[in-house]
Design a protein around this motif. Structure first.
Motif, PDB file in Angstrom:
ATOM      1  N   ALA A  60       0.410  -1.105   0.110  1.00 50.94           N
ATOM      2  CA  ALA A  60      -0.264  -0.192  -0.981  1.00 50.94           C
ATOM      3  C   ALA A  60       1.235   1.288  -0.490  1.00 50.94           C
ATOM      4  O   ALA A  60       0.459   2.212  -0.675  1.00 50.94           O
ATOM      5  CB  ALA A  60      -1.065  -0.374   1.665  1.00 50.94           C
ATOM      6  N   HIS A  61       1.824   1.103   0.466  1.00 52.43           N
ATOM      7  CA  HIS A  61       2.840   2.596   0.965  1.00 52.43           C
ATOM      8  C   HIS A  61       3.844   2.611  -0.312  1.00 52.43           C
ATOM      9  O   HIS A  61       3.520   4.246  -0.787  1.00 52.43           O
ATOM     10  CB  HIS A  61       4.012   1.938   2.016  1.00 52.43           C
ATOM     11  N   LEU A  66      -6.611  -3.130   0.505  1.00 55.92           N
ATOM     12  CA  LEU A  66      -5.615  -3.136  -0.935  1.00 55.92           C
ATOM     13  C   LEU A  66      -6.526  -2.195  -1.410  1.00 55.92           C
ATOM     14  O   LEU A  66      -6.887  -1.327  -2.465  1.00 55.92           O
ATOM     15  CB  LEU A  66      -5.042  -3.721  -1.100  1.00 55.92           C
ATOM     16  N   LYS A  67      -7.766  -2.896  -2.147  1.00 51.14           N
ATOM     17  CA  LYS A  67      -9.099  -2.676  -1.886  1.00 51.14           C
ATOM     18  C   LYS A  67      -9.465  -1.192  -2.190  1.00 51.14           C
ATOM     19  O   LYS A  67     -10.137  -0.243  -3.028  1.00 51.14           O
ATOM     20  CB  LYS A  67      -9.816  -3.653  -2.787  1.00 51.14           C
ATOM     21  N   ASN A 125      -2.236   9.697 -19.949  1.00 54.48           N
ATOM     22  CA  ASN A 125      -3.215  10.557 -21.044  1.00 54.48           C
ATOM     23  C   ASN A 125      -4.316  11.785 -19.884  1.00 54.48           C
ATOM     24  O   ASN A 125      -5.320  12.213 -20.924  1.00 54.48           O
ATOM     25  CB  ASN A 125      -3.757   9.877 -21.929  1.00 54.48           C
ATOM     26  N   ARG A 126      -4.407  11.386 -18.615  1.00 50.30           N
ATOM     27  CA  ARG A 126      -5.665  11.770 -17.932  1.00 50.30           C
ATOM     28  C   ARG A 126      -6.898  11.477 -18.230  1.00 50.30           C
ATOM     29  O   ARG A 126      -7.263  12.060 -17.756  1.00 50.30           O
ATOM     30  CB  ARG A 126      -5.173  13.330 -18.333  1.00 50.30           C
ATOM     31  N   LYS A 127      -7.174  10.542 -19.464  1.00 48.50           N
ATOM     32  CA  LYS A 127      -8.027  10.345 -18.764  1.00 48.50           C
ATOM     33  C   LYS A 127      -8.456   8.927 -19.147  1.00 48.50           C
ATOM     34  O   LYS A 127      -9.587   8.453 -18.210  1.00 48.50           O
ATOM     35  CB  LYS A 127      -9.141  10.362 -20.968  1.00 48.50           C
ATOM     36  N   GLY A 128      -8.007   8.002 -18.751  1.00 48.50           N
ATOM     37  CA  GLY A 128      -7.727   6.469 -19.049  1.00 48.50           C
ATOM     38  C   GLY A 128      -7.868   5.744 -17.624  1.00 48.50           C
ATOM     39  O   GLY A 128      -7.640   6.858 -16.508  1.00 48.50           O
ATOM     40  N   PRO A 129      -8.997   5.130 -16.957  1.00 48.30           N
ATOM     41  CA  PRO A 129      -8.944   4.466 -15.675  1.00 48.30           C
ATOM     42  C   PRO A 129      -7.459   3.661 -14.779  1.00 48.30           C
ATOM     43  O   PRO A 129      -6.460   3.656 -15.808  1.00 48.30           O
ATOM     44  CB  PRO A 129     -10.137   3.830 -15.931  1.00 48.30           C
ATOM     45  N   LEU A 130      -7.804   3.724 -14.079  1.00 49.33           N
ATOM     46  CA  LEU A 130      -6.191   2.628 -13.098  1.00 49.33           C
ATOM     47  C   LEU A 130      -7.111   1.950 -13.165  1.00 49.33           C
ATOM     48  O   LEU A 130      -9.231   1.236 -13.361  1.00 49.33           O
ATOM     49  CB  LEU A 130      -6.157   2.948 -12.540  1.00 49.33           C
ATOM     50  N   ARG A 131      -6.777   0.704 -13.369  1.00 50.40           N
ATOM     51  CA  ARG A 131      -6.535  -1.172 -12.932  1.00 50.40           C
ATOM     52  C   ARG A 131      -5.341  -1.877 -12.492  1.00 50.40           C
ATOM     53  O   ARG A 131      -4.587  -1.615 -12.550  1.00 50.40           O
ATOM     54  CB  ARG A 131      -6.763  -1.440 -14.450  1.00 50.40           C
ATOM     55  N   LEU A 132      -6.578  -2.151 -10.787  1.00 50.10           N
ATOM     56  CA  LEU A 132      -5.333  -3.068 -10.062  1.00 50.10           C
ATOM     57  C   LEU A 132      -5.966  -4.761 -10.122  1.00 50.10           C
ATOM     58  O   LEU A 132      -6.666  -4.615 -10.163  1.00 50.10           O
ATOM     59  CB  LEU A 132      -5.412  -2.645  -9.031  1.00 50.10           C
TER      60      LEU A 132
END
Length: 470
Positions: free
Chosen positions: A377-378, A426-427, A444-451
């Motif tokens: 997490a850190h 973490l979630k 690109n300031r548009k696409g989401p994060l995916r984990l």
């Protein structure tokens, strides 16, 4: 010991344990060691007053600093919602409403309720049957009925330290800070026994930043050194220690445990411990990658004799990651107190996509799953703040090729699955990264994060997918 963790903007300490948390992210300190806690750990141990009144406090479930309170006395209970606690003493519960900014004073012995609703008020304190209201231009003092008894003006001073005390009590005198000039600070004493103000006092050595009461007496510190108060009259206080101006720079922290006094320089990241006579016992320097955190007074506490000091990264561009410094009880220590909780494996690498963009993979291994998860997490918080534009970093990013893909690889002997407490941690962190006030996106300031989170028991072993956000 330094325990890497998240940068908790808000925290709460109880009498038997310490908790740092934001909503859904709970860390706890037990016997000076940091670990991930359950959401139920956010309930703080009740305060019991000398008159038998009991104050219960629980987080209200929001991401902010609000709490819900219940004060009970003689089998009668009163409830207050979404407030911050100021004090609970002398028959009074003093709160600030977070939504309105209004101050509330409730006397549970007499069932008296007072409101202080002046928009210009910065703080409200209670001591010795009087209320002290700090405004933009000075102080107003009220009696226990809420009737104003006197007031005094303050002078503006741009040299006032961030953590200078605005009010403190020594003996039967309340000292009110009323500004300063040319490096000096001004105080106005208020006598609790007479109920009146005294003449203004000038302190040539500057503002008092902390005052501590110990079995050995009352001590306070300013930028020049440590003093021991012999009476309510601060002008005759004995100076027991002088600060070296080359080592003590910037904001000063001053506190104590049962055995020692501590003074820390936030400008030079320097820490001393002292005996009650002012003798220096230990002098150490904080590792260069860390600095003392000043975001909230609760980030410096003493629990069970141990000093708990919150740290933030030395790079002020970083946001989201931090650390807890746990100093053992006693008077003597060395650089060993800055030993950082270690991992067996730590590696951050890029993962390439067919379109030439890339994501990141964090590989973290430890013999303890809890340690691996907290470090994950850190480092995830630190990495995302560097490569993903968001509100907290003002859109700053140096990696426009980051496609939003994040992977965590946990290597621990203990199995970790999607329903594990550590995975919930973490979630929840990932959820907060995508929502305000963080709102991180791909480069690109548009696409989401995916984990995606993977686990395996040993290096080279087959890995299991335990969480995917897609």
């Amino acid at each position: 010991m330094i325990y890497p963790t998240l940068n908790f903007a808000n925290g709460v300490f109880s009498s038997n344990k310490a908790l740092y948390f934001r909503s859904g992210l709970v860390n706890k300190v037990e016997n000076g060691a940091l670990s991930i806690g359950h959401s139920t750990d956010r309930v703080v141990d009740p305060w019991v007053a000398a008159d038998g009144a009991v104050l219960k406090q629980a987080h209200n479930g929001k991401d902010g600093i609000g709490f819900n309170f219940e004060v009970s006395h003689n089998h009668e209970a009163n409830h207050f919602t979404d407030c911050s606690l100021i004090s609970f003493a002398e028959g009074w519960l003093l709160l600030e409403e977070n939504e309105t900014g209004k101050f509330i004073a409730y006397n549970y012995l007499e069932k008296r309720y007072l409101e202080f609703n002046n928009a210009r008020v910065r703080s409200l304190n209670h001591a010795g049957g009087f209320f002290f209201e700090e405004g933009r231009h000075g102080w107003s003092v009220y009696d226990h009925q809420g009737i104003k008894v006197c007031e005094c003006n303050a002078v503006s001073d741009g040299n006032r330290p961030e953590n200078a005390l605005s009010l403190f009590k020594i003996g039967e005198t309340i000292h009110l800070s009323v500004g300063g000039e040319n490096g000096a600070a001004f105080l106005v004493p208020f006598s609790l026994s007479r109920g009146e103000l005294g003449p203004r006092v000038e302190r040539p050595s500057g503002y008092i930043v902390s005052i501590v009461q110990t079995l050995d007496g009352v001590f306070f510190a300013d930028k020049s050194g440590i003093f021991k108060a012999a009476s309510d009259d601060l002008s005759i206080a004995e100076k027991i220690a002088v600060f070296d101006p080359d080592k003590f720079k910037g904001t000063l922290l001053f506190w104590h445990n049962d055995q020692a006094l501590y003074a820390a320089s936030c400008g030079a990241n320097f820490l001393n411990s002292y005996l009650p006579d002012g003798t220096v016992v230990s002098s150490v320097s904080l590792p260069s990658q860390w600095k003392f955190w000043l975001g909230n007074p609760v980030h410096l506490q003493v629990v069970g004799g141990r000093s708990l000091v919150f740290l933030s990264p030395d790079d002020y561009h970083q946001w989201g990651c931090g650390a807890l410094l746990s100093i053992p009880a006693g008077t003597s220590f060395g650089q060993e107190i800055f030993a950082e909780e270690s991992l067996q494996t730590l590696n951050i690498s890029q993962t390439m996509a067919v379109d030439g963009s890339h994501g990141y993979r964090l590989k973290i291994g430890s013999v303890d799953a809890e340690v691996a998860t907290r470090h994950a997490a850190h480092h995830l918080a630190s990495l995302v703040n560097k490569v993903a534009p968001g509100l907290m970093n003002s859109g700053f990013t140096q990696d426009k090729s980051f496609n939003g893909t994040l992977e965590i690889e946990l290597i621990t002997p203990q199995p970790i699955d999607g329903g594990h407490l550590h995975m919930d941690y973490l979630k929840e962190l990932f959820r907060q990264m995508q929502t305000s006030p963080q709102s991180y996106k791909a480069g690109n300031r548009k696409g989401p994060l995916r984990l995606s989170v993977f686990w395996h028991a040993a290096t080279g072993g087959s890995e299991e997918l335990v969480f995917s956000s897609t």
